[in-house]
Scaffold this motif. Structure first.
Motif, mmCIF file in Angstrom:
data_model
loop_
_atom_site.group_PDB
_atom_site.id
_atom_site.type_symbol
_atom_site.label_atom_id
_atom_site.label_comp_id
_atom_site.label_asym_id
_atom_site.label_seq_id
_atom_site.Cartn_x
_atom_site.Cartn_y
_atom_site.Cartn_z
ATOM 1 N N SER A 185 -44.997 1.120 3.753
ATOM 2 C CA SER A 185 -45.836 2.241 3.344
ATOM 3 C C SER A 185 -47.221 1.763 2.911
ATOM 4 O O SER A 185 -48.244 2.382 3.233
ATOM 5 N N GLN B 181 -50.842 2.517 4.678
ATOM 6 C CA GLN B 181 -52.012 2.996 3.944
ATOM 7 C C GLN B 181 -53.241 2.146 4.268
ATOM 8 O O GLN B 181 -54.338 2.682 4.487
ATOM 9 N N ASP C 5 -54.639 3.131 7.532
ATOM 10 C CA ASP C 5 -55.465 4.340 7.423
ATOM 11 C C ASP C 5 -56.831 4.026 6.826
ATOM 12 O O ASP C 5 -57.845 4.610 7.219
#
Length: 202
Positions: free
Chosen positions: A75, A79, A82
């Motif tokens: 996760s 991130q 992104d």
């Protein structure tokens, strides 16, 4: 201790790859083989994945199963993907699991995830690093160091911590290579396996 993140052959977009990647990390990534002398990055001296000369300890990340801890690191890597904010592809190898130094390897472990991002346009490396600098100063992230390493290419390095996520990221811009890319390594704090469970190392 962190090993310098460095490029591997990008084959899949990160988001899709994260859902299916095995918990296997090749020896090539761990050893640093394949790095050129121009990109001999010196390891950082602080962060979740390291201990510095002053005795900074790897933070306690709490109790979690291997699968849950790996999911958390995936996760965090998603991130970071992104945060890059430019089109490109990410390398395939997924997270690995290793022992916490000086602790029972059947009970305590860290998760580490080195990967490489290749922008569609090599010129986007600088834009991606600028985006990362901005994003890694928000949402619980704190930039601990931003510096040019001592390689011939003077690669830009960023090291950031997220105390809430019990994770660190080390990012290196290989903007002067024939095929420009960004090396990234996310490392967790030290987890304890739940009572009755043993750590599955990879």
């Amino acid at each position: 201790m962190f090993r310098a993140p460095f490029p591997t052959s990008p084959r899949h977009r990160l988001r899709g790859a994260f859902l299916t990647l095995p918990l296997v990390l090749t020896g090539l990534l761990l050893s640093g083989c394949g790095m050129t002398d121009d990109d001999n990055t010196k390891p950082p001296t602080a962060g979740a994945g390291t201990s510095d000369d002053a005795g900074t300890k790897i933070p306690d990340a709490g109790t979690a199963s291997t699968d849950d801890a790996v999911a958390k690191v995936k996760s965090v890597s998603s991130q970071i993907y992104d945060f890059l904010g430019v089109p490109g592809t990410a390398s395939e190898p997924g997270p690995g699991v290793r022992a916490c130094e000086g602790k029972d390897p059947d009970t305590y472990f860290q998760v580490y995830h080195p990967w490489n991002f290749k922008p569609t346009s090599g010129a986007d490396v600088d834009a991606a690093m600028k985006n990362l600098k901005g994003k890694l100063a928000t949402g619980g992230w704190v930039i601990k160091r931003s510096y040019q390493d001592n390689s011939a290419n003077k690669n830009l390095n960023i090291i950031a911590d997220n105390d809430a996520a019990k994770a660190s990221v080390w990012i290196v811009a290989y903007s002067k290579r024939t095929t420009p890319s960004i090396g990234i390594e996310v490392t967790s704090g030290c987890y304890r396996a739940p009572e009755g469970e043993k750590v599955r190392h990879s």
